[in-house]
Design a protein around this motif. Structure first.
Motif, PDB file in Angstrom:
ATOM      1  N   GLY A   1      61.638  -7.224  -0.058  1.00  0.00           N
ATOM      2  CA  GLY A   1      61.807  -7.135  -1.507  1.00  0.00           C
ATOM      3  C   GLY A   1      62.098  -5.721  -1.962  1.00  0.00           C
ATOM      4  N   LEU A   2      61.395  -4.754  -1.368  1.00  0.00           N
ATOM      5  CA  LEU A   2      61.617  -3.354  -1.726  1.00  0.00           C
ATOM      6  C   LEU A   2      63.046  -2.934  -1.401  1.00  0.00           C
ATOM      7  N   LEU A   3      63.516  -3.293  -0.214  1.00  0.00           N
ATOM      8  CA  LEU A   3      64.876  -2.930   0.187  1.00  0.00           C
ATOM      9  C   LEU A   3      65.922  -3.669  -0.632  1.00  0.00           C
ATOM     10  N   ALA A   4      65.627  -4.906  -1.009  1.00  0.00           N
ATOM     11  CA  ALA A   4      66.569  -5.673  -1.823  1.00  0.00           C
ATOM     12  C   ALA A   4      66.818  -4.982  -3.149  1.00  0.00           C
ATOM     13  N   GLY A   5      65.752  -4.479  -3.764  1.00  0.00           N
ATOM     14  CA  GLY A   5      65.920  -3.789  -5.033  1.00  0.00           C
ATOM     15  C   GLY A   5      66.422  -2.372  -4.889  1.00  0.00           C
ATOM     16  N   LEU A   6      66.024  -1.697  -3.812  1.00  0.00           N
ATOM     17  CA  LEU A   6      66.336  -0.271  -3.642  1.00  0.00           C
ATOM     18  C   LEU A   6      67.762  -0.029  -3.159  1.00  0.00           C
ATOM     19  N   LEU A   7      68.157  -0.723  -2.104  1.00  0.00           N
ATOM     20  CA  LEU A   7      69.446  -0.451  -1.473  1.00  0.00           C
ATOM     21  C   LEU A   7      70.482  -1.542  -1.704  1.00  0.00           C
ATOM     22  N   GLY A   8      70.051  -2.668  -2.268  1.00  0.00           N
ATOM     23  CA  GLY A   8      70.994  -3.751  -2.491  1.00  0.00           C
ATOM     24  C   GLY A   8      71.459  -4.393  -1.211  1.00  0.00           C
ATOM     25  N   VAL A   9      70.681  -4.266  -0.129  1.00  0.00           N
ATOM     26  CA  VAL A   9      71.110  -4.813   1.154  1.00  0.00           C
ATOM     27  C   VAL A   9      70.706  -6.263   1.328  1.00  0.00           C
ATOM     28  N   GLY A  10      69.849  -6.768   0.458  1.00  0.00           N
ATOM     29  CA  GLY A  10      69.377  -8.136   0.623  1.00  0.00           C
ATOM     30  C   GLY A  10      68.241  -8.184   1.615  1.00  0.00           C
ATOM     31  N   GLY A  11      67.136  -8.806   1.219  1.00  0.00           N
ATOM     32  CA  GLY A  11      65.961  -8.838   2.085  1.00  0.00           C
ATOM     33  C   GLY A  11      66.172  -9.597   3.375  1.00  0.00           C
ATOM     34  N   GLY A  12      67.176 -10.483   3.410  1.00  0.00           N
ATOM     35  CA  GLY A  12      67.407 -11.272   4.609  1.00  0.00           C
ATOM     36  C   GLY A  12      67.739 -10.443   5.826  1.00  0.00           C
ATOM     37  N   ILE A  13      68.271  -9.257   5.630  1.00  0.00           N
ATOM     38  CA  ILE A  13      68.639  -8.406   6.752  1.00  0.00           C
ATOM     39  C   ILE A  13      67.392  -7.948   7.506  1.00  0.00           C
ATOM     40  N   VAL A  14      66.215  -8.024   6.843  1.00  0.00           N
ATOM     41  CA  VAL A  14      64.932  -7.735   7.488  1.00  0.00           C
ATOM     42  C   VAL A  14      64.253  -9.031   7.925  1.00  0.00           C
ATOM     43  N   ILE A  15      64.298 -10.046   7.060  1.00  0.00           N
ATOM     44  CA  ILE A  15      63.562 -11.282   7.316  1.00  0.00           C
ATOM     45  C   ILE A  15      64.084 -12.019   8.545  1.00  0.00           C
ATOM     46  N   VAL A  16      65.412 -12.115   8.678  1.00  0.00           N
ATOM     47  CA  VAL A  16      65.982 -12.909   9.770  1.00  0.00           C
ATOM     48  C   VAL A  16      65.544 -12.405  11.148  1.00  0.00           C
ATOM     49  N   PRO A  17      65.708 -11.109  11.473  1.00  0.00           N
ATOM     50  CA  PRO A  17      65.269 -10.685  12.813  1.00  0.00           C
ATOM     51  C   PRO A  17      63.769 -10.799  13.033  1.00  0.00           C
ATOM     52  N   VAL A  18      62.961 -10.536  11.989  1.00  0.00           N
ATOM     53  CA  VAL A  18      61.509 -10.656  12.155  1.00  0.00           C
ATOM     54  C   VAL A  18      61.132 -12.105  12.461  1.00  0.00           C
ATOM     55  N   LEU A  19      61.681 -13.055  11.713  1.00  0.00           N
ATOM     56  CA  LEU A  19      61.380 -14.459  11.963  1.00  0.00           C
ATOM     57  C   LEU A  19      61.922 -14.902  13.323  1.00  0.00           C
ATOM     58  N   TYR A  20      63.086 -14.410  13.681  1.00  0.00           N
ATOM     59  CA  TYR A  20      63.664 -14.792  14.965  1.00  0.00           C
ATOM     60  C   TYR A  20      62.754 -14.385  16.116  1.00  0.00           C
ATOM     61  N   TRP A  21      62.346 -13.118  16.142  1.00  0.00           N
ATOM     62  CA  TRP A  21      61.501 -12.651  17.247  1.00  0.00           C
ATOM     63  C   TRP A  21      60.126 -13.294  17.191  1.00  0.00           C
TER      64      TRP A  21
END
Length: 278
Positions: free
Chosen positions: A30-50
């Protein structure tokens, strides 16, 4: 066939660590989604995958589970981030109207087509696009293609539908692709970040719906899954992501994010590389 993970076999410390890890993932996304506009999924997907891989779920479905669950989390996160940016006047409503229908359609097609794409295919898409995004984020200058958007309506719709399609298959809200695209056409970066939050909602809704449809009846999913969406993970990650997105948006207007972009580009490059190697 029983799911790979039997919750009754986990002790209290393991469950607490799992919940804490998912909560931290949500807060960071959420922090990165608001701060950098990168979308939180770029963090969520690899964490959930591993995480799913660690708990022994079949490799054939964990990529789909990670992407689908990420899209479901992005729905409330996008709403929170969009409202925060809208209050600062950085959501380009005319651009949302221009690109919105094509984005929605592309994301829906991506979610439905996920049933025909292997887990390795989803990881390859995430890895390749992730590496390209990392290179772009690390670049000291934004690529500028033109001082205005394409004047052709069909070019705009094609571009928007392709980004919606790829974002849906990656499990991201689209900011990862929208921000560099908009800045390439000379949009101010803060306005690009705000607008990408609104467009992210138009990716997450149909994308998640498509993954829910494509995952119905698939064996070995986690307990309490709706299609490929893990509802317990959504209920843990989403509130933390929702609460942190406005703080990220506030920081975006107060900080020079250059060093943060470099650090995140480094993290993303390593993550994307590992997804490709897996």
């Amino acid at each position: 066939m029983q799911p790979a993970l039997d919750l009754s076999m986990l002790d209290g410390w393991t469950i607490a660590a799992l919940i804490s890890g998912l909560g931290f993932t949500g807060a960071l996304s959420g922090l990165l989604a608001g701060l950098l506009g990168v979308g939180g999924g770029i963090v969520i997907v690899p964490v959930l995958y591993w995480g799913l891989l660690l708990f022994g779920f079949p490799p054939a479905i964990i990529s789909h589970l990670a992407v689908a669950t990420s899209l479901a989390v992005i729905i409330p996160t996008s709403i929170s981030s969009m409202r925060a940016h809208s209050r600062r006047g950085t959501v380009d409503r005319s651009l949302v109207k221009l690109w919105g229908p094509a984005v929605f359609t592309g994301a829906l097609i991506g979610g439905i087509m996920s049933s025909f794409i292997s887990g390795g295919g989803l990881r390859a898409i995430f890895g390749v696009v992730g590496l390209l995004v990392a290179v772009n984020m690390a670049s000291p200058r934004h690529l500028v293609v033109s001082d205005h958007l394409p004047r052709s309506g069909w070019i705009n719709r094609t571009m928007a539908s392709v980004i919606g399609f790829i974002s849906s298959l990656m499990g991201i809200g689209g900011g990862t692709l929208w921000v560099p695209t908009m800045t390439a056409f000379s949009h101010p970066v803060h306005r690009a970040v705000g607008t990408s939050a609104a467009l992210g909602l138009l990716i997450a809704l149909p994308g998640a719906a498509g993954f829910i449809w494509s995952g119905v009846g698939v064996a070995d999913r986690p307990p309490f899954s709706l299609g490929f969406v893990s509802l317990p993970a959504v209920l843990i990650i989403a509130p933390a992501s929702f609460l942190m997105a406005p703080y990220g948006a506030r920081l975006a207007h107060a900080l020079n994010a250059r060093y943060l972009r470099l650090a995140f580009a480094f993290f993303l490059a390593i993550t994307a590389g590992r997804m490709l190697m897996s």
